[in-house]
Write an enzyme that holds these catalytic residues in place. Structure first.
Site, PDB file in Angstrom:
ATOM      1  N   GLU A 256       1.019  -1.196   0.030  1.00  0.00           N
ATOM      2  CA  GLU A 256      -0.114   0.014  -0.035  1.00  0.00           C
ATOM      3  C   GLU A 256       1.003   1.104  -0.085  1.00  0.00           C
ATOM      4  O   GLU A 256       1.540   1.471   1.017  1.00  0.00           O
ATOM      5  CB  GLU A 256      -0.797   0.124   1.031  1.00  0.00           C
ATOM      6  CG  GLU A 256      -1.766  -1.112   1.278  1.00  0.00           C
ATOM      7  CD  GLU A 256      -3.067  -1.029   0.278  1.00  0.00           C
ATOM      8  OE1 GLU A 256      -3.211   0.005  -0.128  1.00  0.00           O
ATOM      9  OE2 GLU A 256      -3.803  -1.822   0.382  1.00  0.00           O
ATOM     10  N   CYS A 290      -2.509   9.808   2.006  1.00  0.00           N
ATOM     11  CA  CYS A 290      -1.986   8.936   0.824  1.00  0.00           C
ATOM     12  C   CYS A 290      -3.302   8.982  -0.228  1.00  0.00           C
ATOM     13  O   CYS A 290      -2.762   9.147  -1.598  1.00  0.00           O
ATOM     14  CB  CYS A 290      -1.877   7.483   1.023  1.00  0.00           C
ATOM     15  SG  CYS A 290      -3.239   6.729   1.858  1.00  0.00           S
TER      16      CYS A 290
END
Ligand code: NAD
Length: 517
Positions: A256, A290
């Site tokens: 991720e 993010c």
């Protein structure tokens, strides 16, 4: 004494939560707003990490043996424990990460909701089911189930220090694995708090969730400590190092990584709503998200109105550590230089700063950056291509939504994004064609709050998925079983089969499949 107070320093109380092992080296985590020490933690070396994973191994077997219902009961107790102490944890998140208390609460509620979903859906998603055995094995029953992998290593970042690692931890535990979690060196106290909460809420499975603390070397040691899978959340450059370390022992990885998420604002968009969402998506958490919006492509039909609405709203924002601040300081001091470089580079390339910038005496000293809106930034500049991870937003005028999509898709990242369009068909079409793992139409970041939706990226944003059914399966291996129900007169998989059997089968298959052209 609250858990947070107990964790002020590494005391005997905290040992077992963050076991020191034989480690004598320690490091401090500090409040990015004030510089005050939040906690002191061991720098776990390779031996300490290995012995933690070894302790997790029997715990993983016992945890898996409990079965779905008994695990759910314990995961529900963990969830209840967290839910009753949300403000205490939010206060610690505010102190160690810097974000406002209200934003910390939001993050924690999302994490709790995911934990509830993962525990509730594990049995249905992963449990044994019968599948069709097909024509060739019609005399057999076929079963599929998803079994836990064993011990999962989780390496996490500091920007959402509860929600992000819990996205791996909750799903890995729900699937029947034990977890060893290495938090960011900027947020070890939050991780230690979570481990202490686990120990208090689930006293009969203490070692199913353990924490090790330290810097990059401790993370690298976790990759090499015998874990069965490594779930990494962090930057793409570190992700490559983690993959290389895991490759030494063929340890599978979940990546991720970072993003450069774009918003498309189409001709028929609700401009006020799009501006509001863009400002929240770009500036909340000081832009250290993010899946934050870093770029907007607005069509000529709406561009002027959109820029006006964004600039007006950005003027109302104020970073700080007090209760009224809209966002906090930069958690990681070195990120200030990256943000400044991107703004300066954009300026040098002809970009215009309509709000914010790098210098502003109106802002408190320390790690606070003003919200910065940049116009006319060339697509090749760092501010458009690289992850900025600060309170900045580039807005670019485009001919139409097709050009917006082309530009949105033209970075190496592909984590998430947003589309604002009133036409349902148009909005969904653009969302589908956006090169990203997740897209919200007429909002930002919403997919992150839907537990049934998988979370993850494409390209430099990584691979694999947390959340949803895919997130549960990510921490499992598929196990296939067949059971012969009745024996056939002719067994094709036997040396005793008649010589003509294969030809007969070929004739049947030729009739069934050969007619397709
Ligand atoms: P980072 O890559 O610097 O560090 C992440 C973690 O890796 C930390 O715990 C760190 O100690 C550890 N680490 C460092 N070197 C290592 C090594 N050689 N081996 C093993 N572990 C090592 O990232 P960060 O600054 O903590 O987090 C910010 C980044 O994370 C941003 O790029 C952001 O976009 C990304 N992020 C992604 C998601 C997502 O779900 N895709 C979520 C949150 C953050």
């Amino acid at each position: 004494m609250s858990l947070a107070e107990k964790l002020e320093t590494v005391t005997d109380d905290a040992a077992g939560t963050v076991d020191r092992h034989a480690t004598t080296k320690t490091f401090e985590s500090t409040d990015p707003g004030s510089g005050a020490v939040v906690g002191v933690f061991p720098v776990h070396d390779a031996d300490a990490v290995r012995s933690t994973v070894e302790r997790a191994r029997p715990a993983a077997l016992a945890w898996a043996a409990l079965g779905f219902a008994a695990r759910k009961q314990r995961l529900d107790a963990f969830r209840g424990y967290l839910a009753r102490r949300m403000h205490e944890l939010a206060d610690l998140v505010h102190r160690e990460n810097g974000k406002p208390h209200a934003d910390a609460l939001l993050e924690i509620t999302l994490a709790i909701d995911h934990l509830a979903w993962a525990a509730a859906h594990a049995a249905k998603t992963l449990g044994s089911r019968k599948v069709s055995a097909g024509m060739l094995a019609a005399n057999h029953a076929a079963y599929l189930e998803y079994q836990p992998l064993g011990v999962i290593g989780v390496i996490g970042p500091w920007n959402y220090p509860v929600y992000t690692p819990m996205g791996s931890i909750s799903y890995a535990l729900s699937a029947g694995n034990a977890v060893v979690f290495k938090p960011s060196e900027y947020t070890p106290a939050i991780a230690a708090w979570l481990a202490a909460a686990w120990r208090a809420a689930v006293p009969d499975a203490l070692d199913a969730f353990q924490v090790v603390t330290g810097f990059g070397d401790t993370g690298a040691a976790l990759c090499r400590a015998g874990v069965d899978k490594l779930a990494f959340t962090g930057s793409a450059p570190t992700g490559k190092k983690v993959m290389a370390a895991c490759a030494e022992n063929l340890v599978p990885v979940l990546m991720e990584l970072g993003g450069k998420d774009a918003m498309i604002v189409d001709d028929d968009a609700d401009v006020a709503a799009a501006a509001d969402a863009a400002v929240w998506g770009a500036m909340s958490n000081a832009g250290q998200t993010c899946i934050g919006i870093e770029r907007v492509y607005a069509t000529s039909a709406v561009y002027d109105r959109f820029v006006e609405a964004v600039t007006a709203q950005v003027r109302t924002l104020r970073p700080g550590s007090d209760d009224e601040a809209t966002y906090g300081p930069m958690t990681m001091p070195s990120q200030m230089d990256v943000v400044r470089r991107h703004i300066e580079d954009a300026r040098a390339a002809g970009g215009r700063v309509v709000s914010g910038g790098t210098e502003d005496d109106a802002y408190p000293p320390g790690g606070y950056l003003p919200p910065t809106v940049l116009l006319d930034v060339p697509e090749t500049s760092a501010a458009v291509q690289e992850e900025t991870f600060g309170p900045t937003l580039t807005i670019t005028e485009v001919r139409d939504a097709e050009e917006a999509l082309e530009r949105a898709n033209a970075t190496s990242y592909g984590l998430a994004g947003s589309v604002f369009a009133t036409s349902k068909a148009r909005g969904l079409d653009l969302a589908r064609r956006m090169r990203s793992g997740m897209t919200s139409v007429n909002s930002v970041l919403t997919f992150a709050s839907v537990p049934a939706l998988p979370f993850g990226g494409v390209g430099d944003s990584g691979f694999g998925r947390i959340h949803g059914e895919d997130g549960l399966k990510e921490f499992c291996r598929a196990k296939s079983i067949t059971r012969q129900r009745v024996a056939l007169p002719v067994n094709l998989m036997s040396f005793a089969r008649p010589a003509s059997a294969a030809d007969a089968l070929a004739r049947v298959m030729g009739m069934v499949h050969g007619r397709h052209r």
